[in-house]
Design a protein around this motif. Structure first.
Motif, PDB file in Angstrom:
ATOM      1  N   TYR A   1      12.089   8.539   3.433  1.00  0.00           N
ATOM      2  CA  TYR A   1      11.141   8.038   2.433  1.00  0.00           C
ATOM      3  C   TYR A   1      10.672   6.634   2.813  1.00  0.00           C
ATOM      4  N   GLY A   2      11.612   5.755   3.193  1.00  0.00           N
ATOM      5  CA  GLY A   2      11.260   4.372   3.542  1.00  0.00           C
ATOM      6  C   GLY A   2      10.306   4.312   4.723  1.00  0.00           C
ATOM      7  N   ILE A   3      10.610   5.100   5.758  1.00  0.00           N
ATOM      8  CA  ILE A   3       9.748   5.126   6.942  1.00  0.00           C
ATOM      9  C   ILE A   3       8.346   5.618   6.578  1.00  0.00           C
ATOM     10  N   MET A   4       8.320   6.738   5.826  1.00  0.00           N
ATOM     11  CA  MET A   4       7.028   7.323   5.445  1.00  0.00           C
ATOM     12  C   MET A   4       6.209   6.373   4.595  1.00  0.00           C
ATOM     13  N   ALA A   5       6.887   5.662   3.686  1.00  0.00           N
ATOM     14  CA  ALA A   5       6.166   4.763   2.777  1.00  0.00           C
ATOM     15  C   ALA A   5       5.430   3.692   3.570  1.00  0.00           C
ATOM     16  N   ILE A   6       6.103   3.140   4.590  1.00  0.00           N
ATOM     17  CA  ILE A   6       5.470   2.108   5.407  1.00  0.00           C
ATOM     18  C   ILE A   6       4.332   2.711   6.228  1.00  0.00           C
ATOM     19  N   GLU A   7       4.565   3.914   6.774  1.00  0.00           N
ATOM     20  CA  GLU A   7       3.512   4.571   7.562  1.00  0.00           C
ATOM     21  C   GLU A   7       2.294   4.924   6.706  1.00  0.00           C
ATOM     22  N   THR A   8       2.537   5.217   5.430  1.00  0.00           N
ATOM     23  CA  THR A   8       1.435   5.566   4.531  1.00  0.00           C
ATOM     24  C   THR A   8       0.597   4.335   4.182  1.00  0.00           C
ATOM     25  N   GLY A   9       1.164   3.142   4.382  1.00  0.00           N
ATOM     26  CA  GLY A   9       0.398   1.936   4.109  1.00  0.00           C
ATOM     27  C   GLY A   9       0.859   1.155   2.898  1.00  0.00           C
ATOM     28  N   LEU A  10       1.990   1.544   2.316  1.00  0.00           N
ATOM     29  CA  LEU A  10       2.533   0.751   1.218  1.00  0.00           C
ATOM     30  C   LEU A  10       3.132  -0.533   1.784  1.00  0.00           C
ATOM     31  N   THR A  11       3.120  -1.603   0.988  1.00  0.00           N
ATOM     32  CA  THR A  11       3.795  -2.822   1.427  1.00  0.00           C
ATOM     33  C   THR A  11       5.296  -2.585   1.286  1.00  0.00           C
ATOM     34  N   PRO A  12       6.122  -3.339   2.029  1.00  0.00           N
ATOM     35  CA  PRO A  12       7.578  -3.158   1.892  1.00  0.00           C
ATOM     36  C   PRO A  12       8.046  -3.318   0.449  1.00  0.00           C
ATOM     37  N   LEU A  13       7.431  -4.244  -0.293  1.00  0.00           N
ATOM     38  CA  LEU A  13       7.842  -4.455  -1.680  1.00  0.00           C
ATOM     39  C   LEU A  13       7.514  -3.229  -2.544  1.00  0.00           C
ATOM     40  N   GLN A  14       6.312  -2.673  -2.355  1.00  0.00           N
ATOM     41  CA  GLN A  14       5.937  -1.466  -3.112  1.00  0.00           C
ATOM     42  C   GLN A  14       6.882  -0.323  -2.766  1.00  0.00           C
ATOM     43  N   ALA A  15       7.133  -0.159  -1.462  1.00  0.00           N
ATOM     44  CA  ALA A  15       7.996   0.939  -1.006  1.00  0.00           C
ATOM     45  C   ALA A  15       9.390   0.794  -1.607  1.00  0.00           C
ATOM     46  N   PHE A  16       9.905  -0.433  -1.612  1.00  0.00           N
ATOM     47  CA  PHE A  16      11.266  -0.655  -2.098  1.00  0.00           C
ATOM     48  C   PHE A  16      11.355  -0.488  -3.613  1.00  0.00           C
ATOM     49  N   LEU A  17      10.430  -1.110  -4.326  1.00  0.00           N
ATOM     50  CA  LEU A  17      10.533  -1.063  -5.794  1.00  0.00           C
ATOM     51  C   LEU A  17      10.246   0.322  -6.358  1.00  0.00           C
ATOM     52  N   MET A  18       9.466   1.131  -5.624  1.00  0.00           N
ATOM     53  CA  MET A  18       9.208   2.489  -6.118  1.00  0.00           C
ATOM     54  C   MET A  18      10.520   3.254  -6.274  1.00  0.00           C
ATOM     55  N   SER A  19      11.487   2.953  -5.404  1.00  0.00           N
ATOM     56  CA  SER A  19      12.770   3.653  -5.464  1.00  0.00           C
ATOM     57  C   SER A  19      13.576   3.317  -6.709  1.00  0.00           C
ATOM     58  N   SER A  20      13.322   2.164  -7.323  1.00  0.00           N
ATOM     59  CA  SER A  20      14.004   1.918  -8.595  1.00  0.00           C
ATOM     60  C   SER A  20      13.094   2.181  -9.780  1.00  0.00           C
ATOM     61  N   ILE A  21      11.763   2.059  -9.604  1.00  0.00           N
ATOM     62  CA  ILE A  21      10.863   2.307 -10.741  1.00  0.00           C
ATOM     63  C   ILE A  21      10.791   3.812 -11.027  1.00  0.00           C
ATOM     64  N   ILE A  22      10.588   4.621  -9.987  1.00  0.00           N
ATOM     65  CA  ILE A  22      10.534   6.081 -10.207  1.00  0.00           C
ATOM     66  C   ILE A  22      11.936   6.677 -10.066  1.00  0.00           C
ATOM     67  N   PHE A  23      12.658   6.297  -9.004  1.00  0.00           N
ATOM     68  CA  PHE A  23      14.026   6.772  -8.770  1.00  0.00           C
ATOM     69  C   PHE A  23      14.104   8.298  -8.813  1.00  0.00           C
ATOM     70  N   GLY A  24      13.329   8.935  -7.922  1.00  0.00           N
ATOM     71  CA  GLY A  24      13.360  10.395  -7.819  1.00  0.00           C
ATOM     72  C   GLY A  24      12.853  10.811  -6.450  1.00  0.00           C
ATOM     73  N   GLY A  25      13.758  11.200  -5.563  1.00  0.00           N
ATOM     74  CA  GLY A  25      13.441  11.417  -4.155  1.00  0.00           C
ATOM     75  C   GLY A  25      12.242  12.297  -3.882  1.00  0.00           C
TER      76      GLY A  25
END
Lengths: 229, 106
Positions: A28-52
């Protein structure tokens, strides 16, 4: 047994499942960066949504330019199964304070539910059962954040020949195959797959929602064919 | 736009998990609704799998030299036999990497 003993039990019963969770979080982390999300968006999505699974689908739909409405509906649809989990846990947790129910609701994911509901059903009268779910939930939460972070740090540094994104459909295959246990569930899979192919061929944008609706309708229509036990 | 989408998705996911626990649903759910809930994960994940296998590209069906499709079939067989998530992923991924890097159809 004390609260913390029950908590620790939850933690230790949850740990083996991290063999599957951790690689999924890295991807998920790798894909998020490849998709163009910023590291902060990619990281916080995992606690805001918290659903793989829903976070992965978020990325796939986002990268194909889907609208906000399609994104939110799809994430909600994928996580809708948690509604049933929550419903089945109510009888064990209804005496807790609102604060506790908010925390446990937030932590209620597939992996935490699977481990804790077994405990709840086996020992329904035990004291401090909610500390078990707190243990499984927090373990999964920390593992998901840590694996997401690992994936973000790895970023796009993986060699070309390792097409890791293919792990996503493979994981979904591994998840859905054991769910096909009756005629109606088989019809859900076949009808939604065919609809998705037709939609993709006709360039229909909301293919994911349309295919899911067709699948559910076929499931309900054929549910009478399931053997009653 | 992306932040608001993430937050909205998070809010909806939280409400899905919290509302039944909150006890605010006074009535029992109708059997039809309950019945349809169990189909949702299958009905949503199947189209995503189909999409990820790149069976349709530029409005053409792409079946015979589609490594992803073959690897997915192998993974499906492994999943049926073993019901093991890790074995399914590892064997599916290995077969895909071997086929695509050796270009066995060329």
């Amino acid at each position: 047994m004390t609260k913390w003993k029950v908590f620790k039990e939850g933690v230790f019963e949850e740990l083996p499942l991290q063999v599957g969770v951790f690689p999924f979080g890295i991807i998920y982390g790798i894909m998020a960066i490849e998709t163009g999300l910023t590291p902060l968006q990619a990281f916080l999505m995992s606690s805001i949504i918290f659903g793989g699974a829903s976070q992965i689908v978020f990325l796939q739909l986002f990268s194909s330019g889907s609208s906000m409405a399609v994104l939110v509906t799809s994430v909600g649809a994928i996580n809708s199964r948690h509604f049933l989990y929550s419903l089945s846990m109510l009888e064990f947790l209804k005496k807790l304070s609102l604060k506790w129910r908010i925390i446990l609701g937030y932590l209620l994911t597939d992996e935490a539910y699977a481990v804790s509901i077994r405990k709840f059903m086996n020992e329904p009268n035990k004291l401090f059962l909610h500390f078990h779910l707190l243990g499984t939930g927090i373990t999964l939460f920390l593992s998901w954040q840590l694996s997401t972070l690992t994936g973000i740090l790895l970023g796009g540094d993986l060699p070309e020949f390792l097409d890791l994104q293919f792990i996503i459909p493979l994981t979904f295959i591994a998840i859905i195959i054991p769910m096909i246990k009756s005629v109606s569930t088989l019809f859900v899979v076949l009808s939604s797959a065919v609809t998705a192919l037709i939609c993709k061929n006709l360039d229909i944008n909301f293919w994911i929602i349309l295919s899911a609706v067709v699948g559910i309708i076929f499931g309900i229509l054929t549910s009478k064919m399931d053997s009653k036990r | 736009m992306i932040w608001s989408t993430i937050i909205l998705c998070g809010l909806i996911t939280f409400l899905i998990r919290f509302i039944p626990l909150s006890g605010m649903l006074s009535r029992e759910l109708s059997p039809l609704l309950k019945n349809s809930f169990k189909y949702i994960p299958l009905a949503v994940l199947t189209p995503i799998i189909v999409n990820d296998l790149s069976i349709i590209q530029n409005n053409n069906f792409y079946l015979l030299d589609n490594y992803k499709l073959y690897a997915a079939i192998i993974a499906t067989v492994v999943a049926i036999i073993s019901s093991n998530i890790l074995a399914t992923i590892i064997l599916g991924m290995t077969s895909f990497l071997v086929m695509s890097n050796l270009n066995i159809f060329l």
